[in-house]
Design an enzyme around this catalytic site. Structure first.
Site, mmCIF file in Angstrom:
data_model
loop_
_atom_site.group_PDB
_atom_site.id
_atom_site.type_symbol
_atom_site.label_atom_id
_atom_site.label_comp_id
_atom_site.label_asym_id
_atom_site.label_seq_id
_atom_site.Cartn_x
_atom_site.Cartn_y
_atom_site.Cartn_z
ATOM 1 N N LYS A 37 0.844 -1.203 0.000
ATOM 2 C CA LYS A 37 0.000 0.000 0.000
ATOM 3 C C LYS A 37 0.878 1.252 0.000
ATOM 4 O O LYS A 37 2.075 1.173 0.299
ATOM 5 C CB LYS A 37 -0.919 -0.023 1.223
ATOM 6 N N ARG A 44 -11.054 0.363 14.409
ATOM 7 C CA ARG A 44 -11.044 1.047 13.115
ATOM 8 C C ARG A 44 -12.161 0.523 12.216
ATOM 9 O O ARG A 44 -13.125 1.216 11.953
ATOM 10 C CB ARG A 44 -9.672 0.824 12.473
ATOM 11 N N TYR A 101 14.185 31.693 4.320
ATOM 12 C CA TYR A 101 12.981 32.448 4.702
ATOM 13 C C TYR A 101 13.010 32.766 6.187
ATOM 14 O O TYR A 101 13.375 31.902 6.997
ATOM 15 C CB TYR A 101 11.724 31.618 4.402
ATOM 16 N N MET A 104 10.452 25.015 -0.083
ATOM 17 C CA MET A 104 9.655 24.023 -0.808
ATOM 18 C C MET A 104 10.548 23.086 -1.623
ATOM 19 O O MET A 104 10.303 21.874 -1.682
ATOM 20 C CB MET A 104 8.670 24.738 -1.740
HETATM 21 C C1 LIG Z 1 -0.596 -1.634 6.918
HETATM 22 C C2 LIG Z 1 -1.177 -2.888 7.416
HETATM 23 C C3 LIG Z 1 -0.363 -4.015 7.619
HETATM 24 C C4 LIG Z 1 1.140 -3.958 7.523
HETATM 25 O O1 LIG Z 1 1.646 -3.317 8.684
HETATM 26 P P1 LIG Z 1 3.214 -3.267 8.988
HETATM 27 O O2 LIG Z 1 3.276 -2.749 10.372
HETATM 28 O O3 LIG Z 1 3.803 -2.317 8.000
HETATM 29 O O4 LIG Z 1 3.724 -4.644 8.817
HETATM 30 C C5 LIG Z 1 -0.979 -5.205 7.962
HETATM 31 N N1 LIG Z 1 -2.317 -5.283 8.104
HETATM 32 C C6 LIG Z 1 -3.128 -4.215 7.956
HETATM 33 C C7 LIG Z 1 -4.599 -4.372 8.145
HETATM 34 C C8 LIG Z 1 -2.593 -2.979 7.612
HETATM 35 O O5 LIG Z 1 -3.396 -1.921 7.471
#
Ligand SMILES: *Cc1c(COP(=O)(O)O)cnc(C)c1O
Length: 367
Positions: free
Chosen positions: A40, A136, A263, A310
């Site tokens: 991700k 969550r 700045y 920036m």
């Molecule tokens: C991001 C995520 C992971 C991976 O987490 P890490 O700490 O980077 O290994 C695993 N499961 C879920 C549901 C996540 O959102």
């Protein structure tokens, strides 16, 4: 955003480090479990497609956070299973079904919307999320999970898995972790049917609670070579950081007593000072609070002086270096090293965030 390959501020991505980290994790957890690479957020800034390709033969599937990230992988011919970890907009479930992308079902309410769609959903694969204490997404009791299984069955949706997510697997104190595990196990034990994949462990749980890894290890930050606990817990084996951030001096000059830099004129020279300029700034994810931290030039630490702008920032040099002299922002130079963790501590945040903030403007070079 446009990547800037002509700027000479690249992130060097060591794919072999990522591969080695996956292999080490596999050894650590044993062969009975699948490993899904969590790619991700553009593979935590490392580039989702390149990372997915490099570990395709080493892992059993991939996790992403939303449908577009899954589509990016499918568009680049990644054929292994892909699990989307967050709840998606129900109207788009058909896209997931047609590309064999597995969805997380966060609640019965969500699943009810899915089955009321006019589009075809037969054959869609889902993993039910269980909220065992993260707060969550996910169901909190087995009744809701069992209602979801029944509804899925009625509509030809495949109940392929069930999972939960730990809030504190990276902490020394284990009572919250144990409570979550107990709650999840109890729900799984009372399901009307066990799906093919029951899973709960992220990097931290895989590293420090490896006996708890069930059908899938969801391997995120550890794959990229970072300790998920920061430095709260010692790694059971060494990980190889996969990303280095480099740049070059674009300008060098000597300023004199009373001259200011940046700045707000927050740095005033007390004496003759050699100042180097580096092409990186907060638009690259190199945030303004990096003022006062350091980079490496010629194996020496050099302070970041004045405000980070920036696109550029200034550093204090020991010598009158030439334009084009390498600057290391993350990684090694000679005997010295700057780690993501040190930057995270400077910013009062976690190493994950340092990686994820690196913007698309930074050109990724694969090695
Ligand atoms: C991001 C995520 C992971 C991976 O987490 P890490 O700490 O980077 O290994 C695993 N499961 C879920 C549901 C996540 O959102």
């Amino acid at each position: 955003m446009k990547s800037s390959p002509h700027r000479h501020t690249p992130a060097l991505i060591h794919l072999s480090a990522i591969q080695n980290n996956v292999k080490k994790m596999r050894q650590h957890i044993g062969q009975k479990s699948d490993v899904y690479a969590v790619v991700k957020a553009n593979a935590y800034g490392h580039g989702a497609v390149a990372v997915a390709r490099s570990v395709h033969e080493l892992v059993d599937g991939f996790c992403v956070s939303n449908l577009d990230e899954a589509l990016e992988l499918r568009n680049h011919l990644i054929t292994k299973p892909i699990l989307v970890l967050s709840g998606i907009v129900p109207e788009n479930a058909d896209i997931a079904r047609s590309l064999n992308i597995t969805l997380t079902a966060p609640s019965l309410a969500w699943l009810k919307i899915i089955v009321s769609q006019p589009t075809e959903i037969k054959g869609l694969k889902i993993h039910i999320a269980v909220d065992s204490g993260m707060g969550r997404i996910g169901v909190c009791d087995v009744e809701e999970a069992n209602e979801m299984i029944a509804l899925a069955d009625q509509h030809g949706i495949i109940f392929d898995g069930i999972f939960t997510h730990f809030a504190t697997a990276d902490e020394k104190e284990e009572s919250k972790f144990s409570a979550q595990k107990e709650k999840f196990d109890a729900i799984v034990a009372h399901l009307s049917r066990r799906p093919e994949f029951v899973h709960s462990t992220n990097s931290a749980a895989g590293l420090w609670h490896q006996k708890e890894v069930q059908d899938i290890e969801r391997l995120g930050v550890a794959m990229y070579g970072l300790n998920p606990s920061g430095n709260a817990l010692t790694l059971p084996f060494e990980l190889e950081p996969a990303l280095e951030l480099k740049s070059e001096l674009t300008h060098v000059k000597t300023i004199h007593e009373g001259d200011t830099v940046g700045y707000g004129a927050t740095f005033t020279a007390q004496e003759d000072t050699i100042v180097g300029t580096v092409s990186i700034g907060y638009a690259d994810g190199w945030t303004r609070d990096m003022q006062g931290f350091h980079v490496l030039v010629d194996g020496h630490f050099c302070e970041i002086i004045g405000r980070v702008s920036m696109d550029q920032m200034c550093i204090k040099l020991e010598k009158d270096y030439e334009i084009g002299t390498p600057v290391t922002l993350i990684g090694r130079d000679g005997a010295q090293e700057i780690t993501c963790q040190e930057i995270a501590q400077w910013r009062h945040t976690i190493n994950y965030e340092v990686l994820c903030l690196l913007s698309d403007r930074i050109y990724r070079v694969y090695q």
